[in-house]
Structures are given as C-alpha cells and as structure tokens.
Design a protein around this motif. Structure first.
Motif, PDB file in Angstrom:
ATOM      1  N   ASP A   1       0.821  -1.211   0.000  1.00  0.00           N
ATOM      2  CA  ASP A   1       0.000   0.000   0.000  1.00  0.00           C
ATOM      3  C   ASP A   1       0.859   1.266   0.000  1.00  0.00           C
ATOM      4  O   ASP A   1       0.465   2.290  -0.555  1.00  0.00           O
ATOM      5  CB  ASP A   1      -0.965  -0.002   1.188  1.00  0.00           C
ATOM      6  CG  ASP A   1      -2.072  -1.038   1.041  1.00  0.00           C
ATOM      7  OD1 ASP A   1      -2.267  -1.578  -0.072  1.00  0.00           O
ATOM      8  OD2 ASP A   1      -2.737  -1.334   2.062  1.00  0.00           O
TER       9      ASP A   1
ATOM     10  N   THR B   1       3.997   1.487  -1.349  1.00  0.00           N
ATOM     11  CA  THR B   1       4.962   1.575  -2.455  1.00  0.00           C
ATOM     12  C   THR B   1       4.430   1.186  -3.828  1.00  0.00           C
ATOM     13  O   THR B   1       5.105   1.410  -4.824  1.00  0.00           O
ATOM     14  CB  THR B   1       6.193   0.684  -2.173  1.00  0.00           C
ATOM     15  OG1 THR B   1       5.761  -0.682  -2.056  1.00  0.00           O
ATOM     16  CG2 THR B   1       6.914   1.121  -0.909  1.00  0.00           C
ATOM     17  N   HIS B   2       3.262   0.576  -3.888  1.00  0.00           N
ATOM     18  CA  HIS B   2       2.754   0.060  -5.161  1.00  0.00           C
ATOM     19  C   HIS B   2       1.474   0.771  -5.601  1.00  0.00           C
ATOM     20  O   HIS B   2       0.493   0.145  -5.986  1.00  0.00           O
ATOM     21  CB  HIS B   2       2.516  -1.445  -5.065  1.00  0.00           C
ATOM     22  CG  HIS B   2       3.755  -2.272  -5.001  1.00  0.00           C
ATOM     23  ND1 HIS B   2       4.686  -2.146  -4.000  1.00  0.00           N
ATOM     24  CD2 HIS B   2       4.212  -3.230  -5.834  1.00  0.00           C
ATOM     25  CE1 HIS B   2       5.671  -3.000  -4.213  1.00  0.00           C
ATOM     26  NE2 HIS B   2       5.412  -3.670  -5.321  1.00  0.00           N
ATOM     27  N   GLY B   3       1.492   2.094  -5.561  1.00  0.00           N
ATOM     28  CA  GLY B   3       0.336   2.870  -5.976  1.00  0.00           C
ATOM     29  C   GLY B   3      -0.026   2.689  -7.441  1.00  0.00           C
ATOM     30  O   GLY B   3      -1.120   3.055  -7.861  1.00  0.00           O
TER      31      GLY B   3
ATOM     32  N   SER C   1      -3.645  -1.436 -10.101  1.00  0.00           N
ATOM     33  CA  SER C   1      -5.084  -1.163 -10.138  1.00  0.00           C
ATOM     34  C   SER C   1      -5.714  -1.821  -8.913  1.00  0.00           C
ATOM     35  O   SER C   1      -5.158  -2.773  -8.351  1.00  0.00           O
ATOM     36  CB  SER C   1      -5.705  -1.732 -11.421  1.00  0.00           C
ATOM     37  OG  SER C   1      -5.778  -3.150 -11.354  1.00  0.00           O
TER      38      SER C   1
ATOM     39  N   ARG D   1      -4.614  -5.349  -7.341  1.00  0.00           N
ATOM     40  CA  ARG D   1      -4.165  -5.370  -5.940  1.00  0.00           C
ATOM     41  C   ARG D   1      -4.921  -6.431  -5.169  1.00  0.00           C
ATOM     42  O   ARG D   1      -4.343  -7.196  -4.393  1.00  0.00           O
ATOM     43  CB  ARG D   1      -4.354  -3.973  -5.325  1.00  0.00           C
ATOM     44  CG  ARG D   1      -4.215  -3.873  -3.815  1.00  0.00           C
ATOM     45  CD  ARG D   1      -2.822  -4.207  -3.308  1.00  0.00           C
ATOM     46  NE  ARG D   1      -2.698  -3.979  -1.885  1.00  0.00           N
ATOM     47  CZ  ARG D   1      -3.157  -4.777  -0.930  1.00  0.00           C
ATOM     48  NH1 ARG D   1      -3.815  -5.878  -1.242  1.00  0.00           N
ATOM     49  NH2 ARG D   1      -2.966  -4.486   0.341  1.00  0.00           N
TER      50      ARG D   1
ATOM     51  N   ASN E   1       8.296   1.029  -9.479  1.00  0.00           N
ATOM     52  CA  ASN E   1       8.715   1.245  -8.095  1.00  0.00           C
ATOM     53  C   ASN E   1      10.142   1.805  -8.104  1.00  0.00           C
ATOM     54  O   ASN E   1      11.112   1.117  -7.819  1.00  0.00           O
ATOM     55  CB  ASN E   1       8.621  -0.067  -7.308  1.00  0.00           C
ATOM     56  CG  ASN E   1       8.774   0.134  -5.825  1.00  0.00           C
ATOM     57  OD1 ASN E   1       9.231   1.175  -5.364  1.00  0.00           O
ATOM     58  ND2 ASN E   1       8.410  -0.889  -5.070  1.00  0.00           N
TER      59      ASN E   1
END
Length: 146
Positions: free
Chosen positions: A24, A26-28, A31, A35, A109
């Motif tokens: 949550d 680092t992986h914005g 989708s 996720r 990332n």
C-alpha cells in the motif's frame, strides 16, 4: 537492535500484514482489481513460505525476504521501519547465502530500483509483464557488488 531468523508458521498473519502495508505504501501503480487479486494469491502462499525475517529485540517481525534458488522473490519492510537499514540487512544476509543473488522489481517502483542498484545490483534485462502476465514491467537485477 535487529536480528535475522527464519519464519515460523504462527507468524503468517504478521507477514501478510507487513506485505499489505508495504504494498500500500509503495505500489500505488497497481489497479484496485489487480491489488485484490494479488492479495488473494499472497494470502494463499505467504504464511507457509520459508521466509527470512528481520525481528526487533522482542522478536517482533519488521520485514521479510523470500529467496528461492538464489533468486530473491520478495523483500518487504513494514513502512514504519523503512529507511532504517532493515531491508539492506536482509539483502546482505541473503548475499551471504547466495553471493550471485538475482531479483526482479517492478519498474514503476523507482525507490526499489534505486535501493537495489545502491546495494550493488545491476540491471540485466526487462520484461513487459509481471510474473502473472499483468502489465507491470519488471526490471531484472543481478548482484555484482558495490
């Protein structure tokens, strides 16, 4: 103070919590649908996986690493402890066990890519899709030293 040790089966819930909090943070780029699908996969295997944990003085897990045949499949640090050297300590531990360790990281990332390069990893290639065929390109890395 921190130590590195193997995980225990009773720590599965904490490991999943670390994974969720780290993703949550680092992986914005994921989708919402992806996720959720990845979360379901992770919950199915991560609690039983043979992990290396970074734990505090009270033996509470702060981060984890998964290595399979010299390939680091996962490195996740609870965001509360990011920037404290815990991830680097886990990587160094892995390199003692696997001096030619490789890993893949999501291209989106940027912080992770920079972290691995700072640790002495070099880019060896790129894949346009992640391991599940989703449109999240991977950068392939190999440890070459610093």
């Amino acid at each position: 103070m921190m130590a590195v040790r193997k995980s225990r089966l009773d720590e599965g819930a904490r490991v999943v919590e670390i994974w969720r909090r780290a993703v949550d943070a680092t992986h914005g780029f994921l989708s919402g649908e992806d996720r959720q699908a990845i979360d379901e996969l992770v919950c199915g295997f991560l609690p039983q996986a043979p992990l290396w944990l970074a734990v505090d003085v009270e033996d509470y897990p702060l981060a984890f690493m998964l290595i399979d045949n010299g390939h680091m499949e996962a490195l996740f640090v609870d965001p509360v402890y990011r920037g404290t050297g815990i991830g680097a300590a886990l990587v160094r531990h892995g390199l003692v066990l696997h001096p030619r360790m490789t890993t893949d990281v999501n291209e989106q990332n940027d912080q992770a890519v920079g972290f691995y390069e700072k640790m002495g990893f070099e880019r060896t290639g790129r894949s346009p899709l992640d391991g599940q065929g989703r449109p999240y390109p991977l950068v392939h890395l190999k440890y070459v030293g610093v």
